[in-house]
Design a protein around this motif. Structure first.
Motif, PDB file in Angstrom:
ATOM      1  N   TRP A   1      -0.618  11.880   0.160  1.00 37.95           N
ATOM      2  CA  TRP A   1      -1.612  12.886   0.532  1.00 37.95           C
ATOM      3  C   TRP A   1      -0.978  14.272   0.518  1.00 37.95           C
ATOM      4  O   TRP A   1       0.244  14.422   0.614  1.00 37.95           O
ATOM      5  CB  TRP A   1      -2.201  12.600   1.905  1.00 37.95           C
TER       6      TRP A   1
ATOM      7  N   THR B   1      -5.766  12.182   5.945  1.00 42.06           N
ATOM      8  CA  THR B   1      -5.363  10.983   6.676  1.00 42.06           C
ATOM      9  C   THR B   1      -6.278  10.799   7.882  1.00 42.06           C
ATOM     10  O   THR B   1      -6.830  11.766   8.416  1.00 42.06           O
ATOM     11  CB  THR B   1      -3.909  11.101   7.156  1.00 42.06           C
TER      12      THR B   1
ATOM     13  N   HIS C   1      -1.331  -1.238  -4.154  1.00 42.33           N
ATOM     14  CA  HIS C   1      -2.424  -0.264  -4.066  1.00 42.33           C
ATOM     15  C   HIS C   1      -1.844   1.130  -3.874  1.00 42.33           C
ATOM     16  O   HIS C   1      -1.592   1.556  -2.745  1.00 42.33           O
ATOM     17  CB  HIS C   1      -3.358  -0.602  -2.898  1.00 42.33           C
TER      18      HIS C   1
ATOM     19  N   LEU D   1      -4.768  10.118  -0.991  1.00 41.24           N
ATOM     20  CA  LEU D   1      -5.668  10.411   0.126  1.00 41.24           C
ATOM     21  C   LEU D   1      -6.014  11.895   0.169  1.00 41.24           C
ATOM     22  O   LEU D   1      -5.127  12.749   0.053  1.00 41.24           O
ATOM     23  CB  LEU D   1      -5.015  10.007   1.452  1.00 41.24           C
TER      24      LEU D   1
ATOM     25  N   VAL E   1       0.859  -1.181   0.000  1.00 39.74           N
ATOM     26  CA  VAL E   1       0.000   0.000   0.000  1.00 39.74           C
ATOM     27  C   VAL E   1       0.901   1.239   0.000  1.00 39.74           C
ATOM     28  O   VAL E   1       1.748   1.393   0.885  1.00 39.74           O
ATOM     29  CB  VAL E   1      -0.927   0.023   1.230  1.00 39.74           C
TER      30      VAL E   1
ATOM     31  N   GLN F   1     -10.966   2.273   1.318  1.00 35.05           N
ATOM     32  CA  GLN F   1      -9.691   1.774   0.798  1.00 35.05           C
ATOM     33  C   GLN F   1      -9.300   0.470   1.493  1.00 35.05           C
ATOM     34  O   GLN F   1      -8.725  -0.428   0.870  1.00 35.05           O
ATOM     35  CB  GLN F   1      -8.619   2.853   0.981  1.00 35.05           C
TER      36      GLN F   1
ATOM     37  N   LEU G   1      -2.425   4.849  -3.394  1.00 36.43           N
ATOM     38  CA  LEU G   1      -3.623   5.539  -2.896  1.00 36.43           C
ATOM     39  C   LEU G   1      -3.361   7.038  -2.770  1.00 36.43           C
ATOM     40  O   LEU G   1      -2.381   7.450  -2.151  1.00 36.43           O
ATOM     41  CB  LEU G   1      -4.030   4.997  -1.523  1.00 36.43           C
TER      42      LEU G   1
ATOM     43  N   ILE H   1      -5.510   5.347   6.358  1.00 38.58           N
ATOM     44  CA  ILE H   1      -6.294   5.300   5.125  1.00 38.58           C
ATOM     45  C   ILE H   1      -7.777   5.132   5.472  1.00 38.58           C
ATOM     46  O   ILE H   1      -8.127   4.775   6.594  1.00 38.58           O
ATOM     47  CB  ILE H   1      -5.822   4.166   4.197  1.00 38.58           C
TER      48      ILE H   1
ATOM     49  N   VAL I   1       2.828  -0.956   4.349  1.00 42.71           N
ATOM     50  CA  VAL I   1       2.352   0.410   4.125  1.00 42.71           C
ATOM     51  C   VAL I   1       3.577   1.313   3.980  1.00 42.71           C
ATOM     52  O   VAL I   1       4.383   1.432   4.916  1.00 42.71           O
ATOM     53  CB  VAL I   1       1.454   0.887   5.281  1.00 42.71           C
TER      54      VAL I   1
ATOM     55  N   PRO J   1       0.453   5.066   0.102  1.00 37.85           N
ATOM     56  CA  PRO J   1      -0.434   6.228   0.236  1.00 37.85           C
ATOM     57  C   PRO J   1       0.284   7.539  -0.071  1.00 37.85           C
ATOM     58  O   PRO J   1       1.488   7.681   0.154  1.00 37.85           O
ATOM     59  CB  PRO J   1      -0.855   6.166   1.704  1.00 37.85           C
TER      60      PRO J   1
END
Length: 442
Positions: free
Chosen positions: A21, A59, A52, A56, A17, A69, A54, A65, A87, A19
């Motif tokens: 943001w 948060t 994945h 965002l 994953v 998700q 992502l 996440i 992650v 992420p």
């Protein structure tokens, strides 16, 4: 399955994953981040079954996440038989625990993954101690998530803190005690290294430290210059323990080249602290050579990460406003992997490099540009040399040999009681000479 019972081992299957943001502070290409995070997993033999990336909007304090998700990730865990979820961000202990509950799999964050890699790669006793210290520091604040089974340890009367508190505190005391012992051992190693550095400073040879983002090609460049076979693979953190070799450069009979651990974005603070003793090799170098993968899409961001770590070590000058620019260690850049550039990109890179005096463009893999890099290193080491006059008595043969090896003797004449020399020396070498043989300036 209890996530605490799952170990991060080679061959483990994982869902990755990544992420991103707003306000994260990363000016990076998301695809490049995915590639780097995958590379970190592969570096320790983990098989990435699904990814994945992502974006965002915000948060979440509980899980980082969103719930939607999380729902999207669950099927990939069950369908691929994944034991891990990685992650690519820093998770709090609560976020890690909540994600494990929601996903039904062990969760590790970027810091935990890097610590696992370092733990597997450290080859020397000191390296293993540094990694253990960093790992203990990381785990110290996360003990509570590992002790839910301690309900049975409530026992007796008056335990106001709840189940397991006594065991947690006992473990924290053991961790603190072990960390203290490791720090003492590392301090002993640091003193030994200081003595070794002092001996090298007595020797008439400059020290060159290679630094750079992990997988930039430092070790391949090191091998090209030295003819060594230091581990150099297309793998993140292929080199952990510093290696030193002798090299010859144009006009310099002998220099010491040091290959150091690669840096990485968001390098765990625990690791920076633990490896500070090793990185001190960089702080005492005569020249820092920053090797960059100039074809990487995040080359500029990687450059900024390395500079930030060098700033934290103080090699770019004083951080407290005291001192001056002369305290900074000289640096040059080696732009590597030019062989991987398209013809158009190659032209752009060469044009940019031509406008700078502190850059050499090379391919450590093919050998292109290596001689230009050697010449640049030699030129920088001798650029700040100053001419000085020195008088040596006839019985100071060691000092005479030191000057011949370290400096450029411009003239030499025999006078009453000894020799008078005019020699070109680096300011640092001149200071070393004056410490070793005081009152010898002519």
């Amino acid at each position: 399955m209890n996530p605490d019972d799952v170990e991060v081992t080679r061959g483990a299957r994982a869902v990755l994953v990544v992420p991103e943001w707003r306000g994260q502070g990363l000016s990076r290409d998301l695809e490049a981040r995915v590639a780097e995070a995958t590379g970190l997993a592969v570096a320790i033999g983990i098989e990435v079954m699904a990814v994945h990336p992502l974006r965002l909007r915000q948060t979440r304090a509980a899980t980082l996440i969103g719930l939607g998700q999380i729902e999207a990730i669950r099927p990939d865990i069950s369908e691929n038989g994944a034991q891990l979820v990685i992650v690519d961000a820093a998770l709090t202990a609560i976020q890690q625990r909540n994600l494990e509950t929601e996903l039904g799999a062990k969760v590790i964050d970027r810091t935990g993954l890097i610590l696992e890699i370092f733990g597997e790669r450290a080859a020397t006793a000191e390296g293993r101690l540094q990694v253990e210290l960093a790992h203990l520091d990381y785990q110290a604040g996360r003990l509570v998530r590992s002790w839910t089974h301690l309900e049975r340890q409530r026992g007796g009367f008056g335990f106001l803190g709840g189940p397991g508190e006594t065991q947690i505190e006992a473990d924290r005391r053991m961790i603190r005690s072990r960390m203290a012992r490791i720090r003492r051992s590392l301090e002993d190693a640091r003193r030994t290294r200081q003595l070794q550095r002092a001996k090298r400073q007595r020797a008439p040879w400059p020290v060159i430290a290679l630094v750079g983002y992990t997988n930039a090609g430092k070790s391949t460049f090191f091998n090209r210059l030295t003819g060594s076979d230091v581990m150099a693979e297309d793998m993140l953190f292929a080199t952990l323990d510093p290696t030193m070799r002798e090299i010859r450069l144009p006009g310099i009979d002998k220099a010491i080249l040091s290959d150091t651990v690669g840096f990485v974005s968001d390098l765990p603070t625990e690791l920076v602290a633990a490896f500070r003793a090793t990185l001190e090799e960089v702080t005492t170098a005569d020249l820092i050579v920053h090797v960059r993968d100039i074809t990487h899409p995040d080359s500029e961001a990687q450059y900024a990460d390395v500079v930030a770590i060098l700033d934290s070590l103080g090699v770019n000058g004083p951080q407290d406003g005291e001192g001056d620019a002369q305290d900074a260690i000289a640096q040059i850049e080696i732009w590597n992997k030019i062989d991987a550039a398209s013809p158009e990109r190659r032209g752009q890179i060469l044009e940019m490099a031509a406008r700078r005096r502190d850059v050499a463009v090379i391919s450590a893999e093919t050998g292109e540009g290596i001689e230009a890099a050697r010449a640049l290193m030699a030129a920088d080491l001798t650029a700040r040399h100053e001419v000085t006059c020195v008088f040596l008595r006839f019985d100071q043969g060691e000092a005479m040999a030191w000057l011949h090896a370290r400096g450029d003797i411009l003239s030499e004449e025999v006078v009453e009681g000894g020799h008078r020399l005019t020699v070109r020396l680096d300011p640092a070498d001149r200071a070393r000479f004056e410490r070793l043989w005081p009152s010898n300036e002519g």
